[in-house]
Design an enzyme around this catalytic site. Structure first.
Site, PDB file in Angstrom:
ATOM      1  N   ILE A  92       0.869  -1.183   0.000  1.00 11.15           N
ATOM      2  CA  ILE A  92       0.000   0.000   0.000  1.00 11.15           C
ATOM      3  C   ILE A  92       0.904   1.231   0.000  1.00 11.15           C
ATOM      4  O   ILE A  92       1.875   1.296   0.749  1.00 11.15           O
ATOM      5  CB  ILE A  92      -0.931  -0.019   1.228  1.00 11.15           C
ATOM      6  N   HIS A 109      -6.834  -3.590 -11.291  1.00 12.46           N
ATOM      7  CA  HIS A 109      -7.451  -4.373 -10.231  1.00 12.46           C
ATOM      8  C   HIS A 109      -8.397  -5.379 -10.881  1.00 12.46           C
ATOM      9  O   HIS A 109      -9.163  -5.019 -11.775  1.00 12.46           O
ATOM     10  CB  HIS A 109      -8.220  -3.464  -9.266  1.00 12.46           C
TER      11      HIS A 109
END
Ligand code: GRF
Length: 214
Positions: A92, A109
């Site tokens: 992240i 994604h």
């Protein structure tokens, strides 16, 4: 030629699709470097075989996320990177990095966002009973799997699907969508306005994808 940096953590099949696209005549982007936070990422071999500079920057070697990201940032700058593609990069990123590369940082994604962000997205789609799955290429914002959508591709979820079969079907779509999104950006056809993208001269078949069909 848009100088692109690709960040990976694993097998790198999306990286491979970007490498292949960049090798086709007239493609408006080139891969300036590949960086992995994992030394054993299979994708590093794809880069090396294509004679693309491949670097390992292990996040574990750095005391803080910021220190790790400063090292990433320095390496990208060293290669004069203009656009960063996340391709299975499993860290992240902090708001510092995300804002520094705002609208120059994209991700793929494996779901039709905003459905099923995060991990285990295929199992979540199956468990929910979704009839369509797919992938999303989007600009990255600080919130995970969130940001202006550049492109989506949809595939059916079939009765007998498990996580692996659905992932494989979505992955095929990913391998087409990511290079196409890169092309659109490199051709300066993607504009972000009020957190939506507008694509210049966009075409689409206009056909609906039905599942089930009868
Ligand atoms: C892909 O499914 C991508 O959408 C997700 O992570 C996976 C990476 O696969 N972000 P690969 O390393 O590109 O093969």
């Amino acid at each position: 030629m848009l100088k692109t940096g690709v960040l990976i953590s694993g097998r790198g099949s999306n990286l491979q699709s970007l490498i292949a696209a960049c090798a086709t005549p007239g493609f408006p982007a080139e891969i300036a470097c590949v960086i992995s936070n994992k030394a054993d990422a299979g994708g590093l071999d794809h880069a090396r075989k294509a004679n693309i500079p491949a670097h390992v920057i292990p996040n574990r070697d750095y005391p803080t996320r910021e220190a790790f990201e400063s090292a990433l940032d320095a390496k990208l700058e060293e290669h004069n990177v203009q656009l960063v593609c996340l391709a299975g990069f499993m860290r992240i990123l902090t708001p510092w990095f995300v804002n520094r590369w705002r609208d120059r940082l994209i991700n793929i994604h494996p779901s039709l966002l905003p459905a099923f962000p995060g991990l285990d997205t295929h199992q979540k789609a199956i468990d929910y009973g979704a009839k369509l799955a797919g992938c999303t290429v989007h600009f990255v914002r600080a919130e995970m799997d969130h940001g202006p959508i550049i492109m989506q591709a949809a595939v059916p979820v079939l009765n007998g699907d498990d996580e692996q079969t659905l992932a494989a079907r979505v992955l095929q779509a990913e391998h087409k969508a990511y290079p196409q999104a890169l092309r659109l950006i490199a051709e300066n056809r993607v504009n972000v306005f009020e957190e939506r993208t507008f694509i210049t001269d966009a075409t689409a078949s206009g056909e609906a994808l039905f599942n089930p069909e009868a």
